[in-house]
Design an enzyme around this catalytic site. Sequence first.
Site, PDB file in Angstrom:
ATOM      1  N   ASN A  86       0.835  -1.209   0.000  1.00 17.11           N
ATOM      2  CA  ASN A  86       0.000   0.000   0.000  1.00 17.11           C
ATOM      3  C   ASN A  86       0.866   1.254   0.000  1.00 17.11           C
ATOM      4  O   ASN A  86       1.910   1.292   0.652  1.00 17.11           O
ATOM      5  CB  ASN A  86      -0.894   0.009   1.253  1.00 17.11           C
ATOM      6  CG  ASN A  86      -1.860  -1.174   1.282  1.00 17.11           C
ATOM      7  OD1 ASN A  86      -2.420  -1.548   0.257  1.00 17.11           O
ATOM      8  ND2 ASN A  86      -2.035  -1.773   2.449  1.00 17.11           N
ATOM      9  N   HIS A  99       6.538  -1.894   2.981  1.00 16.20           N
ATOM     10  CA  HIS A  99       6.381  -3.291   3.381  1.00 16.20           C
ATOM     11  C   HIS A  99       5.534  -4.020   2.360  1.00 16.20           C
ATOM     12  O   HIS A  99       4.525  -3.517   1.881  1.00 16.20           O
ATOM     13  CB  HIS A  99       5.770  -3.426   4.778  1.00 16.20           C
ATOM     14  CG  HIS A  99       4.561  -2.580   5.009  1.00 16.20           C
ATOM     15  ND1 HIS A  99       4.647  -1.222   5.249  1.00 16.20           N
ATOM     16  CD2 HIS A  99       3.247  -2.875   5.026  1.00 16.20           C
ATOM     17  CE1 HIS A  99       3.431  -0.733   5.413  1.00 16.20           C
ATOM     18  NE2 HIS A  99       2.554  -1.716   5.262  1.00 16.20           N
TER      19      HIS A  99
HETATM   20  P1  AMP Z   1      -0.328  -1.179   6.091  1.00 18.45           P
HETATM   21  O1  AMP Z   1      -1.743  -0.935   6.583  1.00 18.45           O
HETATM   22  O2  AMP Z   1      -0.247  -1.663   4.673  1.00 18.45           O
HETATM   23  O3  AMP Z   1       0.554   0.025   6.361  1.00 18.45           O
HETATM   24  O4  AMP Z   1       0.216  -2.392   6.949  1.00 18.45           O
HETATM   25  C1  AMP Z   1       0.826  -2.245   8.195  1.00 18.45           C
HETATM   26  C2  AMP Z   1       0.807  -3.598   8.816  1.00 18.45           C
HETATM   27  O5  AMP Z   1       1.723  -3.624   9.888  1.00 18.45           O
HETATM   28  C3  AMP Z   1      -0.568  -4.001   9.393  1.00 18.45           C
HETATM   29  O6  AMP Z   1      -1.017  -5.195   8.759  1.00 18.45           O
HETATM   30  C4  AMP Z   1      -0.280  -4.190  10.877  1.00 18.45           C
HETATM   31  O7  AMP Z   1      -1.011  -5.252  11.453  1.00 18.45           O
HETATM   32  C5  AMP Z   1       1.215  -4.456  10.886  1.00 18.45           C
HETATM   33  N1  AMP Z   1       1.895  -4.132  12.126  1.00 18.45           N
HETATM   34  C6  AMP Z   1       1.757  -3.010  12.867  1.00 18.45           C
HETATM   35  N2  AMP Z   1       2.563  -3.047  13.942  1.00 18.45           N
HETATM   36  C7  AMP Z   1       3.243  -4.228  13.873  1.00 18.45           C
HETATM   37  C8  AMP Z   1       4.219  -4.871  14.704  1.00 18.45           C
HETATM   38  N3  AMP Z   1       4.694  -4.293  15.826  1.00 18.45           N
HETATM   39  N4  AMP Z   1       4.669  -6.098  14.341  1.00 18.45           N
HETATM   40  C9  AMP Z   1       4.189  -6.683  13.219  1.00 18.45           C
HETATM   41  N5  AMP Z   1       3.282  -6.136  12.393  1.00 18.45           N
HETATM   42  C10 AMP Z   1       2.802  -4.921  12.716  1.00 18.45           C
END
Ligand code: AMP
Length: 113
Positions: A86, A99
């Site tokens: 995204n 990511h």
């Molecule tokens: P996005 O919405 O594409 O920016 O995805 C961010 C992702 O990071 C989400 O799916 C969250 O669940 C994940 N996320 C947030 N904090 C953490 C964390 N501490 N460890 C692993 N995943 C995380």
Amino acid sequence: MDDNCLFCKIIAGDIPADKLYEDEDILAFHDINPEAPLHFLVIPKKHIIGPGYIDETDQEIIGKILRKGGELAKENGHESFRLVANNGAKAGQTVFHFHLHVMGGRPFSWPPG
Ligand code: AMP
Ligand code: ZN
């Protein structure tokens, strides 16, 4: 390293993560809030804000993230998987460090919502 970035803190070891893979360029770890039976993220160690901020010198690393994402999905028993990256809040980005989401283990609809 961006001091205010959650994923930079994970890379630095300041925040724990359930890691699947790590090398000098990239890190893969399970998503804390999985949306599928398999859901992990692959990130560059370099702080790249998102898919809209990839410069020419980042191309190799982004290719590595794609290759490794698919490889890890298959190694974990998934021949079918969804890759998502995204860019921007309206597209659903909440963490502003590039990511690649790798998800598998359930059917996915198209187009995504
Ligand atoms: P996005 O919405 O594409 O920016 O995805 C961010 C992702 O990071 C989400 O799916 C969250 O669940 C994940 N996320 C947030 N904090 C953490 C964390 N501490 N460890 C692993 N995943 C995380
Ligand atoms: Zn970062």
